[in-house]
Structures are given as C-alpha cells and as structure tokens.
Write an enzyme that holds these catalytic residues in place. Sequence first.
Site, PDB file in Angstrom:
ATOM      1  N   LYS A  37     -79.877  17.754  84.749  1.00 38.25           N
ATOM      2  CA  LYS A  37     -80.567  17.453  83.494  1.00 38.25           C
ATOM      3  C   LYS A  37     -81.567  18.579  83.136  1.00 38.25           C
ATOM      4  O   LYS A  37     -81.903  19.418  83.980  1.00 38.25           O
ATOM      5  CB  LYS A  37     -81.295  16.111  83.629  1.00 38.25           C
ATOM      6  CG  LYS A  37     -80.347  14.910  83.867  1.00 38.25           C
ATOM      7  CD  LYS A  37     -81.134  13.607  83.934  1.00 38.25           C
ATOM      8  CE  LYS A  37     -80.229  12.409  84.194  1.00 38.25           C
ATOM      9  NZ  LYS A  37     -80.996  11.122  84.152  1.00 38.25           N
ATOM     10  N   TYR A  52     -74.773   8.004  76.730  1.00 42.65           N
ATOM     11  CA  TYR A  52     -75.585   6.854  77.143  1.00 42.65           C
ATOM     12  C   TYR A  52     -75.379   5.662  76.208  1.00 42.65           C
ATOM     13  O   TYR A  52     -76.330   4.956  75.871  1.00 42.65           O
ATOM     14  CB  TYR A  52     -77.062   7.244  77.189  1.00 42.65           C
ATOM     15  CG  TYR A  52     -77.469   8.009  78.441  1.00 42.65           C
ATOM     16  CD1 TYR A  52     -77.068   7.581  79.717  1.00 42.65           C
ATOM     17  CD2 TYR A  52     -78.282   9.135  78.365  1.00 42.65           C
ATOM     18  CE1 TYR A  52     -77.435   8.279  80.856  1.00 42.65           C
ATOM     19  CE2 TYR A  52     -78.671   9.828  79.511  1.00 42.65           C
ATOM     20  CZ  TYR A  52     -78.242   9.402  80.751  1.00 42.65           C
ATOM     21  OH  TYR A  52     -78.631  10.079  81.884  1.00 42.65           O
ATOM     22  N   ASN A  80     -85.289  12.651  86.329  1.00 46.08           N
ATOM     23  CA  ASN A  80     -84.796  12.528  87.698  1.00 46.08           C
ATOM     24  C   ASN A  80     -83.673  13.496  88.049  1.00 46.08           C
ATOM     25  O   ASN A  80     -82.827  13.202  88.878  1.00 46.08           O
ATOM     26  CB  ASN A  80     -84.391  11.072  87.975  1.00 46.08           C
ATOM     27  CG  ASN A  80     -83.445  10.535  86.908  1.00 46.08           C
ATOM     28  OD1 ASN A  80     -82.951  11.295  86.103  1.00 46.08           O
ATOM     29  ND2 ASN A  80     -83.187   9.240  86.946  1.00 46.08           N
ATOM     30  N   HIS A  86     -77.540  13.474  86.934  1.00 47.59           N
ATOM     31  CA  HIS A  86     -76.742  12.324  86.477  1.00 47.59           C
ATOM     32  C   HIS A  86     -75.451  12.283  87.286  1.00 47.59           C
ATOM     33  O   HIS A  86     -74.935  13.323  87.691  1.00 47.59           O
ATOM     34  CB  HIS A  86     -76.372  12.478  84.997  1.00 47.59           C
ATOM     35  CG  HIS A  86     -75.286  11.530  84.562  1.00 47.59           C
ATOM     36  ND1 HIS A  86     -75.536  10.206  84.272  1.00 47.59           N
ATOM     37  CD2 HIS A  86     -73.928  11.695  84.440  1.00 47.59           C
ATOM     38  CE1 HIS A  86     -74.395   9.605  83.957  1.00 47.59           C
ATOM     39  NE2 HIS A  86     -73.410  10.483  84.048  1.00 47.59           N
ATOM     40  N   GLU A 121     -66.628   9.755  80.664  1.00 45.90           N
ATOM     41  CA  GLU A 121     -67.597  10.846  80.553  1.00 45.90           C
ATOM     42  C   GLU A 121     -66.929  12.224  80.685  1.00 45.90           C
ATOM     43  O   GLU A 121     -67.317  13.173  80.000  1.00 45.90           O
ATOM     44  CB  GLU A 121     -68.699  10.669  81.611  1.00 45.90           C
ATOM     45  CG  GLU A 121     -69.566   9.436  81.334  1.00 45.90           C
ATOM     46  CD  GLU A 121     -70.539   9.093  82.457  1.00 45.90           C
ATOM     47  OE1 GLU A 121     -70.668   9.888  83.422  1.00 45.90           O
ATOM     48  OE2 GLU A 121     -71.175   8.023  82.377  1.00 45.90           O
TER      49      GLU A 121
HETATM   50  O1  CDP Z   1     -79.089   7.635  85.920  1.00 47.59           O
HETATM   51  P1  CDP Z   1     -78.860   6.249  86.473  1.00 47.59           P
HETATM   52  O2  CDP Z   1     -77.412   5.828  86.381  1.00 47.59           O
HETATM   53  O3  CDP Z   1     -79.422   6.119  87.858  1.00 47.59           O
HETATM   54  O4  CDP Z   1     -79.734   5.238  85.576  1.00 47.59           O
HETATM   55  P2  CDP Z   1     -79.398   4.501  84.180  1.00 47.59           P
HETATM   56  O5  CDP Z   1     -79.974   3.139  84.286  1.00 47.59           O
HETATM   57  O6  CDP Z   1     -77.948   4.619  83.838  1.00 47.59           O
HETATM   58  O7  CDP Z   1     -80.275   5.285  83.118  1.00 47.59           O
HETATM   59  C1  CDP Z   1     -79.880   6.556  82.666  1.00 47.59           C
HETATM   60  C2  CDP Z   1     -81.083   7.480  82.627  1.00 47.59           C
HETATM   61  O8  CDP Z   1     -81.966   7.066  81.589  1.00 47.59           O
HETATM   62  C3  CDP Z   1     -81.938   7.473  83.894  1.00 47.59           C
HETATM   63  O9  CDP Z   1     -81.428   8.332  84.897  1.00 47.59           O
HETATM   64  C4  CDP Z   1     -83.271   7.965  83.354  1.00 47.59           C
HETATM   65  O10 CDP Z   1     -83.307   9.362  83.177  1.00 47.59           O
HETATM   66  C5  CDP Z   1     -83.302   7.301  81.974  1.00 47.59           C
HETATM   67  N1  CDP Z   1     -84.034   6.021  81.979  1.00 47.59           N
HETATM   68  C6  CDP Z   1     -85.395   5.998  81.666  1.00 47.59           C
HETATM   69  O11 CDP Z   1     -85.969   7.055  81.413  1.00 47.59           O
HETATM   70  N2  CDP Z   1     -86.096   4.807  81.656  1.00 47.59           N
HETATM   71  C7  CDP Z   1     -85.482   3.641  81.934  1.00 47.59           C
HETATM   72  N3  CDP Z   1     -86.178   2.518  81.935  1.00 47.59           N
HETATM   73  C8  CDP Z   1     -84.102   3.643  82.260  1.00 47.59           C
HETATM   74  C9  CDP Z   1     -83.404   4.846  82.278  1.00 47.59           C
HETATM   75 MG    MG Z   2     -76.244   5.390  84.712  1.00 48.27          MG
END
Ligand code: CDP
Ligand code: MG
Length: 139
Positions: free
Chosen positions: A9, A50, A118, A121, A132
Amino acid sequence: MEKTLFIVKPDGVRRGLVGQVLQRIEQRGFQLERLEYRSAVSSELIDQHYEQLLDKAFYPAIRAFMTSGPLVVGVISGPKVIECWRTMMGATLPEEALPGTIRADFAHAASPGGTIENIVHGSDSAASAAREIKLWFGE
Ligand code: CDP
Ligand code: MG
C-alpha cells in the site's frame, strides 16, 4: 497452482518497505507471477477493489489513503498461498498482529478512529483472489 493478489500500500512504498515485503515473499518460496509499480491509481479502481466496504462511513478515508501515492501490486502463486499470505500479513490492526508478521513488524498502531495504514493487502478467499486479479491485471 493457487494464486493471490497482494499490494504494498502507499504507506509501505512511502516508508521504503517494498524490498522487505518482496524479500519475505521470495524467502517463503512463492513465485512472483505479476509485479507492477502503479504511480497513479484511480478512485474508481479502489472502489471496485474494496466494494464490500463502500457503504461504510469510514470508507472515504480508506479511498483517500489508497490513492495517496504510488503502490506496488502483484500476483504470487504457491501451495495455500491465499491463506499463507494472509498469515504472513498479520491481523488488520497492527496492534493486534502477531510478532513476525509484516503488519506487526512494520506498521504503526492506528490512531483512534483513523484509517488503518497497515502496509499490505492480500485477497481473503479464492473468489476474492480471482476477482481482484482480474480487476488489477485484466486476466
Ligand atoms: O486488509 P484486511 O483484509 O485485513 O481488512 P479489511 O477489513 O478487508 O479492510 C480493508 C482495509 O481497509 C484495511 O486493511 C485497512 O487499511 C482499512 N480499514 C480501515 O482503515 N478501518 C477499518 N475500520 C477497516 C478497514
Ligand atoms: Mg480484506
């Protein structure tokens, strides 16, 4: 062979972590199938990526984060690569990620209520990986 989509990212690119992420992929023995530096990613692409987060109140901040600078996107393959890459990334919240994961080792704890920066992805299922990979690489 199983494939998954990964992204370094914009925070990972800004902080100079591309090499260390790729090193972990290579050390784990996964094959790089595709690898691209994208200097300008559109909001439309991030919205499609997303799509399951689009209706969340905090989504606009995620879109802003993901379009805030260059990113690196790729496809890797290997046995159980989808689950394994998710394990290597660690939990979404850096403060919950286990030591040894990319998010624990490199990401900073999220500021309360702020976007979670973080580093990486990874697709969360075979269906997501197929969707994707097609979205980012058109195949
Ligand atoms: O990336 P991952 O699959 O672990 O998490 P996700 O629930 O699919 O969310 C995608 C990305 O959105 C996360 O990795 C974060 O960068 C962001 N995110 C955020 O900033 N705040 C949240 N409450 C949830 C997600
Ligand atoms: Mg995710």
